[in-house]
Design a protein around this motif. Structure first.
Motif, PDB file in Angstrom:
ATOM      1  N   PRO A  48       0.910  -1.200  -0.130  1.00  0.00           N
ATOM      2  CA  PRO A  48      -0.053  -0.214   0.164  1.00  0.00           C
ATOM      3  C   PRO A  48       0.874   1.203  -0.012  1.00  0.00           C
ATOM      4  N   HIS A  49       0.328   2.296  -0.110  1.00  0.00           N
ATOM      5  CA  HIS A  49       1.015   3.598   0.347  1.00  0.00           C
ATOM      6  C   HIS A  49       0.391   3.994   1.679  1.00  0.00           C
ATOM      7  N   ASP A  50       1.074   3.315   2.672  1.00  0.00           N
ATOM      8  CA  ASP A  50       0.738   3.828   3.925  1.00  0.00           C
ATOM      9  C   ASP A  50       1.792   4.088   4.738  1.00  0.00           C
ATOM     10  N   THR A  61      -0.223  -4.617   3.108  1.00  0.00           N
ATOM     11  CA  THR A  61      -1.379  -4.065   3.013  1.00  0.00           C
ATOM     12  C   THR A  61      -2.600  -4.806   3.583  1.00  0.00           C
ATOM     13  N   ASP A  62      -3.792  -4.153   4.002  1.00  0.00           N
ATOM     14  CA  ASP A  62      -4.787  -4.837   4.403  1.00  0.00           C
ATOM     15  C   ASP A  62      -5.941  -4.779   3.248  1.00  0.00           C
ATOM     16  N   SER A  63      -6.988  -5.400   3.447  1.00  0.00           N
ATOM     17  CA  SER A  63      -8.019  -5.576   2.570  1.00  0.00           C
ATOM     18  C   SER A  63      -8.717  -4.380   1.947  1.00  0.00           C
ATOM     19  N   ALA A  64      -8.715  -3.341   2.676  1.00  0.00           N
ATOM     20  CA  ALA A  64      -9.220  -1.936   2.115  1.00  0.00           C
ATOM     21  C   ALA A  64      -8.318  -1.454   1.096  1.00  0.00           C
ATOM     22  N   ALA A  65      -6.949  -1.287   1.610  1.00  0.00           N
ATOM     23  CA  ALA A  65      -6.063  -0.531   0.466  1.00  0.00           C
ATOM     24  C   ALA A  65      -5.859  -1.472  -0.838  1.00  0.00           C
ATOM     25  N   GLY A  66      -5.882  -3.035  -0.457  1.00  0.00           N
ATOM     26  CA  GLY A  66      -5.711  -3.578  -1.524  1.00  0.00           C
ATOM     27  C   GLY A  66      -7.025  -3.704  -2.314  1.00  0.00           C
ATOM     28  N   GLY A  67      -8.134  -3.611  -1.801  1.00  0.00           N
ATOM     29  CA  GLY A  67      -9.413  -3.451  -2.636  1.00  0.00           C
ATOM     30  C   GLY A  67      -9.494  -2.272  -3.202  1.00  0.00           C
ATOM     31  N   ASN A 116      -3.935   1.922   4.747  1.00  0.00           N
ATOM     32  CA  ASN A 116      -4.710   0.813   5.163  1.00  0.00           C
ATOM     33  C   ASN A 116      -5.959   1.215   5.800  1.00  0.00           C
ATOM     34  N   GLY A 117      -6.780   0.747   5.717  1.00  0.00           N
ATOM     35  CA  GLY A 117      -8.435   1.004   6.230  1.00  0.00           C
ATOM     36  C   GLY A 117      -9.319   2.269   5.150  1.00  0.00           C
ATOM     37  N   GLU A 136      -4.376   8.356  -0.780  1.00  0.00           N
ATOM     38  CA  GLU A 136      -3.858   8.770   0.565  1.00  0.00           C
ATOM     39  C   GLU A 136      -4.127   9.897   1.134  1.00  0.00           C
ATOM     40  N   ASN A 137      -4.515  10.816   0.261  1.00  0.00           N
ATOM     41  CA  ASN A 137      -4.857  12.290   1.076  1.00  0.00           C
ATOM     42  C   ASN A 137      -6.381  12.289   1.505  1.00  0.00           C
ATOM     43  N   GLY A 138      -7.242  11.075   1.239  1.00  0.00           N
ATOM     44  CA  GLY A 138      -8.587  11.188   1.753  1.00  0.00           C
ATOM     45  C   GLY A 138      -9.275  11.683   0.568  1.00  0.00           C
ATOM     46  N   LYS A 139      -8.821  11.821  -0.638  1.00  0.00           N
ATOM     47  CA  LYS A 139      -9.919  12.400  -1.597  1.00  0.00           C
ATOM     48  C   LYS A 139     -10.214  11.107  -2.384  1.00  0.00           C
TER      49      LYS A 139
END
Length: 434
Positions: free
Chosen positions: A90-92, A98-104, A115-116, A122-125
């Motif tokens: 991920p870019h964490d 990674t978790d499933s959220a970032a991977g998905g 992750n999450g 990664e900036n919430g956009k």
């Protein structure tokens, strides 16, 4: 003079086609319309069905094969002509795995994130998913899973929230935002407020902690007002005739994820194959085609529990659903089918059963606790057995395999980032950004 006028036009295929059209029109009186050739001479994918075996690495696919069809058998997911391999990091700012959220989100949107995160960078956009883009191009869409329908993987294709825990918000976004025509899986507890148990009772015997805890009101009733037919079991699902179906078949996941012999249950009340079949038959009514995500969550959840026996069962459920899709694709040659994972879980190893535990030439490599040696398991078609060693109860940074068939499958050959899966699906369907 004619030659000097015509030669500059020969630099482009379109000009050649235009001249051919003029000549044929002059000689036949029939006007022809020029169309650009498809890339690689292939037609676009009218339909896409992507399967995500959550947590399913290379060794998981081997485990599923050995445990269900034996070493000389072939899984439906392995019988596809194209294979590739996807990176998963991920870019964490804090994590490399990674978790499933970032991977998905990477698979769904082509954007790496933390992750999450669900459908945001990664900036919430907010970032557009392939499901949303397919819908904007006129295609029907659907989400199918054995997890909660609002869990990380399906959510990544149809919602945008900063944290995967906002499952009721995700459900509302499905209904009011991305609007998939078919939503099938578990997680009814996220659709009803506390004190309103819906179809499935609070505090069931198999898990007393499960109970309705929605934060957005009665979303099942909202879905009904928006035209969804609500179903809660196999009979109702098969009888459903609406073009919009919401099916919730459990309080939470459609199984109980625990270590072996400690209340672990993998027996979904509606099979993934039945959910996939219904989704395809419903979505295929759209003459513009469809996009469908299908997830098997049990592989990941039981790998977290170092429970190889239930991983084998969950993998069989996934492969039966893949078989449904590949049969459809063989009859409808404009259908692309993909099987991939969001990450790997457990880093399992498949080993011989030690014949003599005290043999100095065959040391016992078993770990302790949850990651201790698991098995033995019988191998169909043989008199042999194997055991499974687990390296971890967590996710790993291993690459994951991908197999594909149908128009555009050639884009998935090779080694690439998980974001490429999104890009290749968009390319295969020739979706226009809108």
């Amino acid at each position: 003079m004619f030659r000097s006028a015509i030669l500059p036009l020969l630099a482009s295929h379109k000009a050649i086609a235009a001249l051919t059209t003029l000549a044929l029109t002059a000689s036949t009186g029939v006007a022809l319309t020029w169309r650009p050739p498809y890339e690689h001479g292939r037609r676009p994918a009218r339909n896409v069905i992507i399967f995500v075996g959550d947590g399913m690495g290379n060794s998981h696919r081997d485990l599923i094969r050995y445990g269900n069809v034996g070493p000389e058998g072939t899984l439906a997911m392995d019988a596809m002509p194209v294979s590739g391999r996807s990176h998963t990091f991920p870019h964490d700012p804090e994590a490399f795995v990674t978790d499933s959220a970032a991977g998905g989100t990477a698979l769904a949107t082509g954007v790496k994130t933390y992750n999450g995160a669900i459908g945001v960078d990664e900036n919430g956009k907010r970032v557009q998913s392939v499901l949303e883009l397919a819908a904007r191009n006129g295609k029907a869409t659907g989400l199918v899973t054995t997890a909660q329908v609002t869990d990380a993987t399906p959510a990544s294709f149809g919602a945008h929230v900063l944290n995967r825990s906002q499952q009721s918000v995700i459900a509302r976004q499905f209904l009011e935002g991305s609007k998939p025509q078919v939503i099938l899986g578990g997680g009814e507890d996220k659709w009803y407020p506390a004190g309103n148990p819906g179809k499935f009772p609070d505090a069931p015997a198999e898990d007393p902690a499960e109970k309705s805890a929605g934060t957005e009101g009665n979303l099942v009733e909202l879905a009904k007002t928006l035209g969804y037919e609500y179903v809660t079991n196999t009979a109702e699902l098969k009888a459903a005739r609406s073009n919009r179906i919401l099916g919730l078949f459990a309080n939470e996941e459609m199984f109980q994820q625990r270590p072996e012999g400690k209340g672990d249950i993998y027996n979904p009340t509606v099979s993934l194959a039945d959910m996939t079949s219904k989704a395809i038959s419903t979505l295929s009514r759209d003459r513009d085609g469809f996009f469908l995500l299908v997830e098997e969550e049990g592989i990941d959840e039981f790998a977290h529990q170092s429970n190889a026996g239930q991983v084998i069962k969950a993998g069989k459920n996934l492969d039966s659903a893949v078989a449904v899709a590949t049969r459809y694709a063989k009859a409808h040659r404009d259908t692309l089918v993909i099987v991939v994972a969001d990450h790997e879980t457990g880093s399992l190893a498949i080993e011989d059963v030690p014949a003599l535990q005290d043999d100095p030439n065959y040391p016992n490599e078993s770990g302790e606790g949850r990651t201790s040696e698991d098995g033995p398991f019988s191998i169909p078609g043989t008199d042999k057995q194997f055991v499974v060693d687990w390296t971890t109860a967590n996710h790993t940074a291993e690459d994951v395999p991908l197999t594909a068939m149908g128009p555009g499958s050639e884009f998935f050959s090779g080694v690439y980032e998980n974001t490429h899966v999104h890009d290749a699906m968009v390319k295969a369907m020739r979706l226009k950004r809108r």
